[in-house]
Design an enzyme around this catalytic site. Structure first.
Site, PDB file in Angstrom:
ATOM      1  N   SER A 295       0.853  -1.195   0.000  1.00 43.70           N
ATOM      2  CA  SER A 295       0.000   0.000   0.000  1.00 43.70           C
ATOM      3  C   SER A 295       0.881   1.234   0.000  1.00 43.70           C
ATOM      4  O   SER A 295       1.666   1.438   0.936  1.00 43.70           O
ATOM      5  CB  SER A 295      -0.892   0.021   1.248  1.00 43.70           C
ATOM      6  OG  SER A 295      -1.416   1.336   1.413  1.00 43.70           O
TER       7      SER A 295
ATOM      8  N   HIS B 103      -1.187  -1.296  -4.343  1.00 45.39           N
ATOM      9  CA  HIS B 103      -2.477  -1.009  -3.698  1.00 45.39           C
ATOM     10  C   HIS B 103      -2.558   0.482  -3.394  1.00 45.39           C
ATOM     11  O   HIS B 103      -1.681   1.048  -2.737  1.00 45.39           O
ATOM     12  CB  HIS B 103      -2.554  -1.834  -2.413  1.00 45.39           C
ATOM     13  CG  HIS B 103      -3.846  -1.748  -1.678  1.00 45.39           C
ATOM     14  ND1 HIS B 103      -4.937  -2.545  -1.984  1.00 45.39           N
ATOM     15  CD2 HIS B 103      -4.227  -0.986  -0.630  1.00 45.39           C
ATOM     16  CE1 HIS B 103      -5.932  -2.278  -1.139  1.00 45.39           C
ATOM     17  NE2 HIS B 103      -5.536  -1.328  -0.318  1.00 45.39           N
TER      18      HIS B 103
ATOM     19  N   ASP C  47      -4.816   3.404  -1.689  1.00 47.43           N
ATOM     20  CA  ASP C  47      -5.874   3.626  -0.703  1.00 47.43           C
ATOM     21  C   ASP C  47      -6.494   5.003  -0.865  1.00 47.43           C
ATOM     22  O   ASP C  47      -5.898   6.013  -0.499  1.00 47.43           O
ATOM     23  CB  ASP C  47      -5.290   3.484   0.710  1.00 47.43           C
ATOM     24  CG  ASP C  47      -5.090   2.026   1.086  1.00 47.43           C
ATOM     25  OD1 ASP C  47      -6.043   1.248   0.920  1.00 47.43           O
ATOM     26  OD2 ASP C  47      -3.988   1.675   1.534  1.00 47.43           O
TER      27      ASP C  47
ATOM     28  N   MET D  11      -9.116   7.713   0.147  1.00 51.14           N
ATOM     29  CA  MET D  11      -9.906   8.081   1.336  1.00 51.14           C
ATOM     30  C   MET D  11     -10.498   9.473   1.163  1.00 51.14           C
ATOM     31  O   MET D  11      -9.841  10.362   0.603  1.00 51.14           O
ATOM     32  CB  MET D  11      -9.007   8.069   2.568  1.00 51.14           C
ATOM     33  CG  MET D  11      -8.315   6.732   2.789  1.00 51.14           C
ATOM     34  SD  MET D  11      -7.409   6.719   4.339  1.00 51.14           S
ATOM     35  CE  MET D  11      -6.632   5.099   4.242  1.00 51.14           C
TER      36      MET D  11
ATOM     37  N   HIS E 292      -8.427   0.862  -3.915  1.00 53.39           N
ATOM     38  CA  HIS E 292      -9.328   0.592  -2.791  1.00 53.39           C
ATOM     39  C   HIS E 292     -10.036   1.893  -2.427  1.00 53.39           C
ATOM     40  O   HIS E 292      -9.437   2.797  -1.851  1.00 53.39           O
ATOM     41  CB  HIS E 292      -8.475   0.073  -1.612  1.00 53.39           C
ATOM     42  CG  HIS E 292      -9.239  -0.212  -0.368  1.00 53.39           C
ATOM     43  ND1 HIS E 292      -8.624  -0.483   0.834  1.00 53.39           N
ATOM     44  CD2 HIS E 292     -10.569  -0.273  -0.115  1.00 53.39           C
ATOM     45  CE1 HIS E 292      -9.533  -0.703   1.775  1.00 53.39           C
ATOM     46  NE2 HIS E 292     -10.727  -0.566   1.224  1.00 53.39           N
TER      47      HIS E 292
ATOM     48  N   MET F 238     -12.224   4.010  -0.294  1.00 53.86           N
ATOM     49  CA  MET F 238     -12.857   4.188   1.026  1.00 53.86           C
ATOM     50  C   MET F 238     -13.570   5.531   0.987  1.00 53.86           C
ATOM     51  O   MET F 238     -13.152   6.509   1.621  1.00 53.86           O
ATOM     52  CB  MET F 238     -11.777   4.132   2.120  1.00 53.86           C
ATOM     53  CG  MET F 238     -11.266   2.713   2.338  1.00 53.86           C
ATOM     54  SD  MET F 238      -9.691   2.649   3.192  1.00 53.86           S
ATOM     55  CE  MET F 238      -8.595   2.876   1.790  1.00 53.86           C
TER      56      MET F 238
ATOM     57  N   MET G 276     -11.125  -6.514   5.583  1.00 52.27           N
ATOM     58  CA  MET G 276     -10.352  -5.538   6.351  1.00 52.27           C
ATOM     59  C   MET G 276      -9.994  -6.144   7.709  1.00 52.27           C
ATOM     60  O   MET G 276     -10.872  -6.619   8.436  1.00 52.27           O
ATOM     61  CB  MET G 276     -11.165  -4.254   6.578  1.00 52.27           C
ATOM     62  CG  MET G 276     -11.521  -3.476   5.326  1.00 52.27           C
ATOM     63  SD  MET G 276     -10.124  -2.959   4.305  1.00 52.27           S
ATOM     64  CE  MET G 276      -9.134  -2.010   5.474  1.00 52.27           C
TER      65      MET G 276
ATOM     66  N   ASP H  17      -6.431  -6.777   4.171  1.00 53.30           N
ATOM     67  CA  ASP H  17      -5.918  -5.407   4.215  1.00 53.30           C
ATOM     68  C   ASP H  17      -5.891  -4.903   5.649  1.00 53.30           C
ATOM     69  O   ASP H  17      -6.945  -4.709   6.264  1.00 53.30           O
ATOM     70  CB  ASP H  17      -6.808  -4.513   3.341  1.00 53.30           C
ATOM     71  CG  ASP H  17      -6.187  -3.154   3.100  1.00 53.30           C
ATOM     72  OD1 ASP H  17      -5.073  -2.898   3.590  1.00 53.30           O
ATOM     73  OD2 ASP H  17      -6.840  -2.347   2.414  1.00 53.30           O
TER      74      ASP H  17
ATOM     75  N   GLY I 272      -2.568  -4.376   8.875  1.00 50.69           N
ATOM     76  CA  GLY I 272      -1.785  -5.064   9.898  1.00 50.69           C
ATOM     77  C   GLY I 272      -1.130  -6.349   9.434  1.00 50.69           C
ATOM     78  O   GLY I 272      -0.781  -7.200  10.259  1.00 50.69           O
TER      79      GLY I 272
HETATM   80  C1  DX5 Z   1      -6.317   1.009   5.760  1.00 53.70           C
HETATM   81  C2  DX5 Z   1      -5.814   0.789   4.345  1.00 53.70           C
HETATM   82  C3  DX5 Z   1      -4.710  -0.206   4.293  1.00 53.70           C
HETATM   83  C4  DX5 Z   1      -3.498   0.206   5.067  1.00 53.70           C
HETATM   84  C5  DX5 Z   1      -2.556  -0.921   5.253  1.00 53.70           C
HETATM   85  O1  DX5 Z   1      -7.328   1.916   5.751  1.00 53.70           O
HETATM   86  O2  DX5 Z   1      -6.865   0.318   3.532  1.00 53.70           O
HETATM   87  O3  DX5 Z   1      -4.378  -0.525   2.950  1.00 53.70           O
HETATM   88  O4  DX5 Z   1      -2.826   1.261   4.480  1.00 53.70           O
HETATM   89  O5  DX5 Z   1      -1.489  -0.453   6.019  1.00 53.70           O
HETATM   90  P1  DX5 Z   1      -0.764  -1.352   7.084  1.00 53.70           P
HETATM   91  O6  DX5 Z   1      -0.203  -2.537   6.335  1.00 53.70           O
HETATM   92  O7  DX5 Z   1       0.302  -0.461   7.622  1.00 53.70           O
HETATM   93  O8  DX5 Z   1      -1.778  -1.774   8.109  1.00 53.70           O
HETATM   94 ZN    ZN Z   2      -6.438  -0.614   1.460  1.00 57.49          ZN
END
Ligand code: DX5
Ligand code: ZN
Length: 228
Positions: free
Chosen positions: A11, A36, A38, A40, A69, A71, A140, A175, A177
């Site tokens: 990501s 990936h 993200d 937002m 992705h 969000m 998630m 996705d 942690g």
């Molecule tokens: C969370 C994102 C993830 C996140 C993953 O909202 O969708 O893609 O960035 O990051 P890590 O791997 O650090 O949890």
């Molecule tokens: Zn993501």
């Protein structure tokens, strides 16, 4: 045969924000399978990131799959913009609105692959009615909004989805942690795409990219050993 081998999707939320093109080239050179992105909106999640123009700008720096992705809520007014920006996969959240079925149809209508993301608090009941519109289901393992959060164990949900999917050509993506410690849990439960932000980018940079490669390899090996 549908490809259920482990795929690592760094990501870029954890990349150097002043250097996205070089960061995308570096992670691919270091073994990333997908990139990936993200997206937002400060409304569906409490953070703001990338618009379609930004995705279009990094697209030429990605050889492989650009995995977007979303969000955001609403989703539908922005699907064409992210498709035109060069996304290969567009993932929307089940929780983002009342008409996820229509959203998945609209993503498929652009010719792109459609993903369905489930927050940690969302069950799998509705998925049975949506699965034939999906190329990917994203589980998630954090509440979305930020990188670097602690993994939430969703292995029971992943196993349910794996059963539900059967031999249909649908990826299970995880996705949040993901580390070499948590990757085996999700791979053993049936995941094949592992998104990782902080665990890939830690210790490296575009001028010192070797740690990216070591981090990707460590996650991949741990997952492959557990995948069975
Ligand atoms: C969370 C994102 C993830 C996140 C993953 O909202 O969708 O893609 O960035 O990051 P890590 O791997 O650090 O949890
Ligand atoms: Zn993501």
């Amino acid at each position: 045969m549908f490809d259920r081998r482990i795929k690592i999707a760094p990501s870029i939320l954890s990349a150097d924000f002043a250097n996205f093109g070089a960061e995308c080239r570096a992670i691919e050179a270091q073994g990333a399978d997908w990139v990936h992105v993200d997206v937002m909106d400060g409304h569906f999640v409490p953070n703001l990131t990338f618009g379609p123009a930004m995705c279009a700008a990094i697209r030429p720096h990605i050889d492989g799959v650009m995995d977007v992705h979303l969000m955001i809520a609403p989703v539908d007014p922005f699907i064409d913009a992210y498709a035109n920006a060069g996304a290969d996969i567009i993932t929307a959240h089940l929780e983002a609105g009342p008409h996820i079925h229509r959203t998945l149809q609209a993503i498929r209508a652009t010719g792109k692959k459609a993903g369905l993301a489930l927050n940690p608090g969302t069950g799998t009941d509705a998925v049975a009615h949506l699965i034939d519109l999906c190329d990917l289901i994203c589980v998630m393992t954090v509440n979305p909004g930020f990188g670097g959060q602690k993994f939430i164990d969703m292995t029971a949900k992943i196993r349910d989805l794996r059963r539900l999917i059967g031999d249909r050509p649908v990826h299970i993506e995880i996705d949040g942690g993901v580390t070499p410690e948590t990757a085996p849990l999700v791979a053993a439960a049936g995941a094949d795409v592992l998104v990782a932000g902080s665990a890939v980018f830690k210790g490296g940079s575009v001028s010192n990219p070797a740690p990216y490669g070591a981090n990707i390899a460590a996650i991949r090996q741990a997952a492959e050993r557990a995948q069975g």
